[in-house]
Design an enzyme around this catalytic site. Structure first.
Site, PDB file in Angstrom:
ATOM      1  CD  GLN A 258      26.381 -15.644  54.953  1.00 49.44           C
ATOM      2  OE1 GLN A 258      26.905 -14.564  55.156  1.00 49.44           O
ATOM      3  NE2 GLN A 258      27.064 -16.676  54.505  1.00 49.44           N
ATOM      4  CG  HIS A 261      28.640 -14.176  59.640  1.00 44.83           C
ATOM      5  ND1 HIS A 261      29.923 -13.904  60.038  1.00 44.83           N
ATOM      6  CD2 HIS A 261      28.755 -15.010  58.585  1.00 44.83           C
ATOM      7  CE1 HIS A 261      30.775 -14.540  59.246  1.00 44.83           C
ATOM      8  NE2 HIS A 261      30.101 -15.223  58.357  1.00 44.83           N
ATOM      9  CD  GLU A 326      28.518 -10.775  51.973  1.00 41.28           C
ATOM     10  OE1 GLU A 326      27.560 -11.131  52.699  1.00 41.28           O
ATOM     11  OE2 GLU A 326      29.629 -10.445  52.447  1.00 41.28           O
ATOM     12  CG  HIS A 327      28.497 -15.110  50.536  1.00 40.04           C
ATOM     13  ND1 HIS A 327      28.118 -14.392  51.656  1.00 40.04           N
ATOM     14  CD2 HIS A 327      29.853 -15.097  50.526  1.00 40.04           C
ATOM     15  CE1 HIS A 327      29.201 -13.975  52.295  1.00 40.04           C
ATOM     16  NE2 HIS A 327      30.268 -14.372  51.633  1.00 40.04           N
ATOM     17  CG  ASP A 360      33.135 -17.289  54.866  1.00 41.03           C
ATOM     18  OD1 ASP A 360      32.877 -16.451  53.990  1.00 41.03           O
ATOM     19  OD2 ASP A 360      32.292 -17.745  55.659  1.00 41.03           O
ATOM     20  CG  HIS A 419      39.144  24.975  28.049  1.00 42.57           C
ATOM     21  ND1 HIS A 419      38.869  25.751  29.148  1.00 42.57           N
ATOM     22  CD2 HIS A 419      39.169  23.691  28.498  1.00 42.57           C
ATOM     23  CE1 HIS A 419      38.712  24.966  30.215  1.00 42.57           C
ATOM     24  NE2 HIS A 419      38.905  23.711  29.846  1.00 42.57           N
TER      25      HIS A 419
END
Lengths: 429, 429
Positions: A258, A261, A326-327, A360, A419
């Site tokens: 991770q 990245h 996220e993960h 991924d 209405h």
């Protein structure tokens, strides 16, 4: 790297937001630069796109559309071995996303009252794909296939050209496999503008998905409303729930996968065992030395690795739910039981062999996932992002007459007499 | 009012965007004012909320939370007749939205490969409800019930107090019927800030829904990312597909029901019959005179009524799909057949008796709908806005080993060696 000894009463959401906070990459300068590009392309169309492409990508293009020959060439360059891997990954992604398809329905709720929902694919979408060194064919698959499965009839990829006017062959090959109907050599804020507003040669789209640099992210934010967007993705992150039952070598490797990245990527280990956390830290430092992207990973680990030491597994789950990663990898034994207690996570990887890189590239669920805690309120990219619903309503005369008085009462309470009159004129007829 | 004679070759999306364009209410001044309020409340919490409430709402409150006694009093004021109408509307809304609930699943896709999706309600949401003259209990029902059906355990309503510290009893009664768990007397940008960041007395939420004035809309836009938001709603609008089979009196009444909402509300009649359009226009002008909200409706009609005269019903559908109206009434005979050709609309009202106000109050489908053409890429508010998905992945050792090489190849192509190593270390073990 920071170790946090979680007190026995736990932490609050505000504590966690403070501990996990990372800077946003946006700035006022970027906003102004992007606003100018958007306005210029909305006004002048293709001529402006050509100028910005010359200025930012260093190439003067007569036509932005990638030709069939260029795609054939790309497939040749990628070669049959990797094409087969792309096809297999695409088949897995398709199989998973087909489970997200929903059907139009209409039912009689009461005599004379039919209600339903019509599902329609968005009629044209744009998929943004970054160029340069960060050419990720997996992202092309992940962002395009759900649109294709949704039945979107027109899927246009936008990606910056190299100085020689070419596009990375892996991107072209992946777009081809995924079902893109057009590929344009237009990147950056000018790509987002062309997609949102259209030009003489590029029909406008209704929604834009895909990651990009700070200019692309700002452009997406600014065209939101004119078109839909997927999300403003933050840097990637992983959370790991583990104790002494897990392998510290594998956990460290997953944290580093991770961290490589992005300098702003974040990793969160939550464990009831300080001894285990120590083993993982030692392994992280040892494995870091072997990485080609050591500089990036080291900065991410130094600034954004947080090891939470908790009193037990239940508190570990509570902390992880506040982080909303996220993960999430669950390396506790009996991972599925613990997964049931997770309320906030983009994707949950269960058991020792389900390492995050499987997701991924290959497994099938989407890798475009909510970051920066937004998994607390949002979902992975999916077919549902490329389909919208229209409610369906039908009342016959009797059913209408039966409720007319109540509707008029409601309109009256809200002070909206027209209405009420829309109802009354049908009764008085 | 503008009549557009559509040429036989039709119009483009860019034409329609130009014809239907309305100004956004946002401004740089509002942005700056709201940024200051947000920062102040994030910093100083309850004390700042109290000050802004004193300044903007003219009341100094010790506690923001509405008490059970205040709710009981509101129910008494509203009275049993209207409470029964609220309960019936709520039951209809609940019945429709229950059809949107989805279930967690996990399946074996291949031996050793289990994939799924976990559905979890957002753990806490805020529903913003405007106060003052525009007190709409129907919106409280529409924005709260989907959250309740989704299983959101904590639903906090935020609404501005009157000068005497009270809240409109219809709002309190509707929030009670809809299943709100707390109601706070905090409105405006300070209400959005309190919801997003939390204060000493107000726990933060993960998502905020509901309409508001320009300050509220700006505050929602600025806190987006920290929390989720539903949408930035534009002024309301209706499109009508009709020809000489329809009743021009009823069509005119429906256009005016929309126009009375807002000076920026828009109405679109698309018809193959210029004669019919003329009858509707005459009726609109006649009925306008009878309306209490004549000023608002007249301005809306003058500026934002567009009558499109088309060559046939198929072209009418094409134009309406480009408009992508929030509400669509199909007054052609055989409405359902024509509805099948609609790709862009928030809600579709079929047949002569399904007047739009039925949907505003009573029928069950949500009345919070995409406006300003955004129905081309977004959906009505629903249970799905209060639930998020987490992907579930599990590979066992054999399944992992079978794909390990392919995942490493992919990682290598993308230049992410630590991704490959996370796989390799599990193989080499």
């Amino acid at each position: 790297m920071e170790w946090i000894d979680v007190p026995s009463e736990g932490l609050t959401l505000r504590d966690i937001r403070r501990i996990t906070k990372r800077d946003q990459a946006e700035s006022e300068d970027i906003r102004k630069a992007v606003e100018a590009i958007l306005a210029d392309i909305e006004q002048r169309g293709d001529a402006a796109v050509r100028e910005y492409t010359k200025r930012f990508d260093g190439v003067d293009l007569d036509s932005f559309l990638v030709s069939p020959e260029e795609i054939d060439d790309a497939v040749d360059i990628v070669g049959p071995d990797f094409m087969a891997i792309l096809e297999e990954a695409a088949a897995n992604i398709r199989a998973y996303h087909e489970r997200q398809v929903e059907q139009t329905w209409i039912d009689t709720f009461r005599p004379g009252v039919r209600l339903g929902a019509k599902f329609t694919p968005i009629q044209r979408v744009g998929v943004y794909v970054p160029g340069g060194t960060a050419a990720y064919p997996s992202t092309v698959l992940m962002d395009t296939i759900p649109a294709h499965v949704a039945g979107v009839p027109s899927i246009a990829v936008f990606t910056p050209p190299a100085k020689d006017g070419s596009v990375n062959p892996y991107i072209l090959a992946a777009a081809h496999v995924a079902g893109a109907t057009e590929i344009y050599k237009v990147g950056g804020a000018q790509g987002i503008a062309a997609a949102a507003y259209g030009t003489e040669s590029i029909p406008p789209v209704f929604k834009i998905v895909g990651p990009g640099n700070a200019y692309v992210a700002m452009a997406k934010r600014l065209v939101f409303g004119t078109v839909g967007i997927d999300m403003i993705a933050g840097p990637s992150e992983v959370g790991v729930l583990a104790d002494h039952d897990a392998n510290p070598v594998w956990v460290a490797a997953d944290l580093l996968a991770q961290a490589e990245h992005d300098r702003r990527a974040a990793v969160f280990l939550v464990t009831p065992s300080a001894a285990f956390a120590g083993e993982v830290e030692a392994e992280v430092r040892r494995q870091l030395e072997e990485l080609p992207r050591k500089d990036i990973a080291a900065e991410s680990i130094e600034k954004h690795a947080k090891f939470f030491i908790v009193k037990d597994k239940d508190q570990a789950v509570d902390i992880m739910n506040l982080i909303a990663p996220e993960h999430l990898e669950i390396a506790f034994s009996d991972a599925e039981t613990w997964a049931k207690k997770i309320v906030n996570a983009g994707a949950i990887f269960m058991g020792p062999y389900t390492t995050e890189p499987l997701g991924d590239y290959f497994a099938g669920p989407n890798h475009t996932l909510p970051t920066m805690g937004t998994a607390a309120f949002s979902s992975p990219l999916g077919v549902y992002d490329f389909v919208k619903r229209s409610s369906l309503l039908e009342y016959d005369k009797d059913a209408f007459t039966a409720v007319a008085d109540k509707v008029m009462r409601f309109a009256n309470v809200e002070g909206l007499q027209a209405h009420g009159l829309a109802v009354r004129r049908r009764i008085d007829e």
